[in-house]
Design an enzyme around this catalytic site. Structure first.
Site: not given
Lengths: 245, 430
Positions: A12-13, A15, A142, A155
């Site tokens: 996931g690089g 953005r 997170s 999530y």
């Protein structure tokens, strides 16, 4: 340079945090490969940003759920650079859905990309790390997986799962000198935090000791320390970075 | 930054982020007919149709071919202070299509501009300063058009600077009579179908009454056909259903074939002369790009397509077939209030939901508290099945139904099936 000549793969690089990780790791001396799923223009911009700072970079359009594609990517990086020293499992998604509107397919999608994707990419990279008896994996968690905050349940569950995955994986691969940690940021200025309703953001800031939301740059610099050799005695840990909530 | 992200940052940050958070930040790269396709090859049935701009679907080949042919000829595009043969030909075609005594056409670049021109023409031609409009109206967001907007979100913040025009309840001839009776009103502007108020169809009797009242009190009758024109309701212009001929009517949206922006105002015989008819005044209302050759060529070809034998009959047939199936599919739904349609323009009005689970504050959008949510919830359900719909701007409990006029039976079947499932789901969870 904390990461001089380290060979890094970041999922996931293209953005957001992934792009900043790519750029900061490169300026710290790493060779950076990153994957992305759809945003080719953003991927090109990330490549240009890394190259502009003089770094070597490779971009791969592959989903973290695409096992053959991921294995092919890993092989290409290993063939080109001789191995992967550091994996950052950064790819992740969220959907702003309350339970009432959350369907099984939503749950599966978030859990698949955030949790299964982390597992699959780690598995593909671990093979080489174990052979070379060295490696570092950093999972991006997170605050939502650690504390009771108002965020979508799938999530939060996925980020909590990543904490458990981090601990179990760290235990299992420690014998091969592979460290696995998790960095769990709070609200970041260019992330989901920017989209919170004003009263929720105000509530966050009220309880945040530093009284502000964080930025990608701060997370990326701390991440570069976590995966560096200087941090050689930490594994299985989830580190909160939330401005003191 | 790619163009999609740049949109969120520089064009409409709130909409961009909302789409991103709700998973509707589609990277659309291809459009054909009624189908949109994103960068990953996912296909979406487009039932929003650019709010009435894609009556011929996306990228209609005949319009593209016309534009290509025109561009290759290097004809002048603007005829500033010169005779414009393209505007002239288009005006003649539009007037012929009315089958009534229209004489003059003013061309603009949008529907709002067309409404502005209509209002100014009425004010100048009558010498009166006020324009009556209907509650729930949507005529555009420029200041003149906004003065004729129904009260609410779009207008209220501007009330202090807007002209104080009288608003009358929709479809209420008595109220209109009261508003016009002082004979100080230049015109009454109304949509034959109020789209944004929830697809409210003006009955023939009401329009006939409006015509008589305008004549009686010296006001002009303006029909806003920006959305309902160009075949959407099954006749070329919406007013042709009732046979009530306005003094002025506006067109835009699909007039340009979905490819080129263009608006038009058609004026009855003598009106333009009364408003602008001398050397000093003949250009006091103008538009630099209004009537540009490219737009006129697109409009002429659009008229060819819609005016072709059988086209409008097919719109009426498709509309009847679609809405009858839809009505059957929704029959007995606890939350269904009504289905209304004319041609291929329709709306599904839903009762609002009571369950606290399905309220704005529980979906993270507290600031929308108090507004209807049922239509938006159905939008979300349909988006899951790759069908894009939208609610009406003034009434979020109504889902607008307006596919391209060329919509095929398979797309209709998918829509009816998905809508049936969505409304059932809502009924079970409300």
């Amino acid at each position: 340079m904390t990461l001089k000549d380290k060979r890094v793969l970041i999922t996931g690089g293209a953005r957001g945090l992934g792009r900043t990780l790519s750029r900061v790791f490169s300026t710290e001396g790493a060779l950076v490969a990153f994957s992305y799923i759809r945003d080719e223009e953003s991927a090109r911009e990330t490549v240009e940003a890394v190259r502009a700072s003089g770094g070597e970079v490779k971009a791969f359009k592959v989903s973290v759920l695409d096992v053959p594609g991921t294995e092919k990517m890993v092989k290409e990086i290993e063939d080109a650079w001789g191995g992967i020293d550091i994996l950052v499992n950064n790819a992740g998604i969220s959907q702003n859905l309350p339970i009432a509107l959350m369907e099984e397919e939503d749950w599966d999608k978030v859990m698949d990309i955030n949790v299964k994707g982390t597992f699959l990419t780690s598995k593909a990279v671990l093979r080489g790390m174990i052979r070379r008896k060295f490696g570092v994996i950093l999972n991006i968690g997170s605050l939502a997986g650690q504390r009771m905050i108002e965020a979508p349940v799938h999530y939060c569950a996925s980020k909590a799962a990543i904490k458990g995955l981090t601990e179990a994986m760290a235990k299992e691969v420690a014998r091969y000198q592979i460290r696995v940690n998790c960095l769990a940021p709070g609200l970041l200025e260019d992330g989901v935090g920017r989209n919170l309703p004003d009263h929720r953001l105000a509530d966050y800031l009220k309880h945040c000791a530093l009284g502000r939301i964080g930025c990608f740059e701060e997370v990326a610099h701390f991440a570069s320390f976590i995966v560096s050799d200087a941090n050689s005695y930490m594994t299985g840990e989830t580190v909160l970075m939330d401005g003191g909530l | 930054m790619d163009g999609y992200h740049a949109y969120t940052r520089h064009v409409n940050p709130v909409l961009g982020k909302f789409l991103e958070l709700t998973g509707r930040d589609l990277r659309l790269v291809h459009a054909q007919g009624g189908v949109l396709e994103d960068a990953e090859g996912r296909r979406f049935d487009d039932w929003i149709s650019g709010f009435g701009s894609f009556n011929l679907g996306h990228n209609p080949e005949v319009i593209k071919e016309t534009l290509r042919e025109h561009l290759s000829g290097n004809a002048p595009n603007l005829f500033v202070e010169n005779l414009n043969p393209y505007a002239g030909t288009l005006a003649e075609r539009l007037i012929d299509a009315c089958g009534a005594t229209f004489e003059t056409v003013f061309f603009s670049n949008s529907g709002s501009e067309a409404v502005e021109a209509a209002l100014k023409t009425a004010i100048l031609a009558t010498g009166k300063k006020r324009v009556a409009h209907a509650e729930g109206a949507y005529h555009g967001t420029t200041l003149g058009a906004l003065a004729c907007m129904g009260r609410g979100l779009y207008r209220d913040d501007f009330n202090g600077v807007l002209a104080d025009f009288p608003e009358v309840p929709f479809a209420d001839a008595k109220a209109l009579e009261n508003a016009l009776s002082k004979e100080d009103v230049a015109a009454f502007i109304v949509e034959p179908v109020q789209i944004e108020a929830g697809i409210r169809i003006a009955g023939d009797e009401y329009l006939q009454d409006a015509r008589k009242l305008c004549d009686r009190f010296g006001a002009l009758l303006i029909f806003d056909e920006v959305h309902t024109g160009m075949g959407r309701t099954g006749t070329l212009f919406g007013w042709q259903h009732s046979g009530v001929v306005p003094d002025i009517f506006t067109l835009a949206k699909s007039l340009g074939g979905g490819m080129v922006p263009i608006g038009a105002v058609l004026m009855a015989e003598g009106l333009w002369r009364r408003a602008y008819g001398n050397y000093l005044r003949c250009e006091i209302h103008n538009s630099t790009f209004g009537g540009n050759a490219l737009a006129c060529r697109a409009a002429l070809k659009t008229l060819d397509v819609i005016g072709a034998s059988g086209f409008l009959a097919s719109v009426r047939e498709r509309g009847e077939a679609l809405f009858l199936r839809l009505t059957q599919a929704l029959e007995g739904s606890r939350l269904l209030e009504r289905v209304a349609w004319r041609g291929l323009l329709g709306g599904i009005k839903l009762k609002d939901v009571n369950h606290p689970w399905l309220q704005w504050e529980n979906v993270g959008l507290e600031e929308l508290r108090g507004r209807p949510i049922s239509g938006v919830l159905v939008m979300e359900r349909l988006a899951r099945r790759n069908i894009l719909v939208q609610v009406c701007a003034h009434d979020w409990s109504v889902i607008r139904v307006e596919p391209p006029l060329t919509v095929d039976p398979d797309a209709c079947a998918r829509f009816v099936d998905a809508m049936g499932e969505a409304v059932r789901w809502l009924g079970e969870n409300a």
